[in-house]
Design an enzyme around this catalytic site. Sequence first.
Site, PDB file in Angstrom:
ATOM      1  N   CYS A   8     -39.820  -0.552  51.558  1.00 41.05           N
ATOM      2  CA  CYS A   8     -39.453   0.791  51.118  1.00 41.05           C
ATOM      3  C   CYS A   8     -39.652   1.804  52.237  1.00 41.05           C
ATOM      4  CB  CYS A   8     -40.269   1.198  49.885  1.00 41.05           C
ATOM      5  SG  CYS A   8     -42.044   1.305  50.203  1.00 41.05           S
ATOM      6  N   ASP A 414      -4.471  15.146  72.640  1.00 44.21           N
ATOM      7  CA  ASP A 414      -3.925  15.094  73.985  1.00 44.21           C
ATOM      8  C   ASP A 414      -2.533  14.475  73.865  1.00 44.21           C
ATOM      9  OD1 ASP A 414      -3.822  15.062  76.852  1.00 44.21           O
ATOM     10  OD2 ASP A 414      -4.287  12.922  76.758  1.00 44.21           O
ATOM     11  N   ASP A 609      -8.198  10.328  75.738  1.00 39.03           N
ATOM     12  CA  ASP A 609      -8.368   8.976  76.266  1.00 39.03           C
ATOM     13  C   ASP A 609      -9.789   8.672  76.699  1.00 39.03           C
ATOM     14  OD1 ASP A 609      -8.696  10.339  78.618  1.00 39.03           O
ATOM     15  OD2 ASP A 609      -6.787   9.733  79.500  1.00 39.03           O
TER      16      ASP A 609
END
Length: 714
Positions: A8, A414, A609
């Site tokens: 836990c 882009d 990119d």
Amino acid sequence: MPLEGVHCASCVARIERVLMKLEGVEAASVSLPTRTAFVTINTDLVSQEAVRVSIEKLGYKVIEISRSEESAENAVLSSLSRESSYYLNRLLWSAVVTAVVLSAHLLDLSTITLILLTSFVWWWGGRHFHRGFVKSVESFSPDMNALVSMSTTAAFFYSCALFFFPNLFPVASSYLWHEVAMLITFINLGKWLEANSKKSAGNAVAKLLHLAPRFARVLENGVEKTVKVAALRPGDVIVVRPGEQVPVDGVVREGQSSVDEALLTGESMPVEKAPGARLFAGTLNQNGALVFEASAVGEHTALARIVDAVRQAQVSKAPVQRLVDRISFYFVPVVLVVAALSFYLWYRTGGQSGLTMAVNSFVAVLAVACPCAMGLAVPMALAVGFGKAASCGVLIRNSEVLERIGRLDSVLFDKTGTLTTGRLSISGLEPAKGIKKEKLLEAALIAESRSEHPFAAAVRRHCAGLGMTASAPDSAEATPGRGIKAVLGSDVFLAGRPEWLFACGVAMPSGEKARCGGSSSVAVAKNGTFLGFVCFEDSVRADARQAVERLKGMGVEVVLVSGDKESSVTKAAGDAGIGRFYHGVYPEDKAKVTRDLQSEGKKVAFVGDGFNDAPALSSADIGMAMSSGTDVAIDSADITLMRQDLKAVADAIYLSREIRKVLMQNLFWAFAYNAVLIPMAAFGHMKPWMAGAAMAASSVSVVANSLRLRMAKV
């Protein structure tokens, strides 16, 4: 370090707190779903053995100490399998004996027989809880084991005392044999289901590496030789036949085939491979033999890096998790206080049956409280969700992304290589007056021979198709977003923007500009003399318009930003269905466009990119990098898109939002469960066996809800 006995959030908080107190421990994080401690140490100040001893003093077992996450993960999965078998064994025996206890009236069992049967369930069926309770007392850190052990022990010994010393108790007092047996059985059922679910979640990532082959065919002096993949080195020449998996990353030397890359990208359509194409470990060769040269092996392959990125993301702590950890740290002590107070009030106000009601209430409060659900709510959703995203070709770098992506309302794309295919081709040559096309093309080839820009690749492909070659330059220097300068002997070649050439001293004819229509162009010069323009064409990805429409349907504005000229950007925006766009923007200025949109109050994602667009990726609220095919831009952005299609952008946003939704559902359930049922138990509206069933159902429901993410449709 894979661990045993971590159940836990209290366990997690306890281990992290002790480790961070050790001198020489620089970082410590414990993942509850994978039950692994990730520790960074200064070996001059503390040893691995000292770290291990510190953890085991708390009552947990360190399975192994490893620098390999794969080794640690395998150890955890083996441990979960053993734990599952252990709980199943305890569950089956407890269930059988409990069934007999529940049938006591029908079978006319004596009280002594009931004591013996119940003691078996209490001690043997719950031994792991009692052992955990003792260790938690030794470390002054009560946890879930303490709650289960104290509740069942109180009920069991109360019933025993009532039988042996009846005169000490009110006449209305009653036995709790049924409650003890059912409580242990239900909680063991919950722990067994939880262990199986955790094992299932862990396998989702582990199977990625397990799918990679173990052996490969190496070509040595024309002879094939089978070797272990672990023995391969960069530069080895490898043969992969139809139906076989690619063992390591590499570049095709001979042959043509189609390769299924769904393992990496989630894309079901095979990718055509020919000499010069890249291959990735774990992908499946379909219909042709390939000979390739290994370029990356072991942990350096794209597959290994993807798995590593997913693991790192899974163990990262979301901001909300830190709050949960703090709450969990105080949760068990608060529950003990509530249980004690409930016992006292019932004992004082319950009349003849007050003691029985007090014990019932005390046991029920301890049994129903569930720190497991709170501890698992966030990490289990992250573990399953990030694994699902990776299988769909979406790498989410860390859990903090989920906080920001929920408010996302704008996406900047882009152009070249992102919105468009990035595979440019030369559409025309416009030499200056008195310059032949061959001379223009030769100068462009020399200038671009060392560049990685898509324009350069297009020039090289075009010249190779014409059988044209040129000497490689002695040196080359690129100015991002502007152009490249190459030196060959005493000659200086320039290729780039007209204004950049002018700034470099090239005398541009008055009014000279490229007449390439909507296409892009590059100006070329040699020794300060303008030679002309090379025109390029690039098509918008086939799925661009569909991806843009889907993003708009999600309430996201789409914006295009590019360094290309206006006509080229206008055409690309129109083809993709994008209404807002910016042209002629240098790489460093894309970050400014991003910040301008943010100043309008927008939450912005930038898709690029991962290289030239790094400033914009960093400035955006969410940076998404398209995989380049030559490298995985994991470090460049918050999210890396492995698939070379734009639908992956919408998939990334959708999956991130789904993970966050499940995460919040888990938290709501965990807190609502405890907030509602603990008072119910305290006020006597819940029997102990019901509390045990509810506790088991609580943690299992959180895990099951998280596992739904594996079925998310993108």
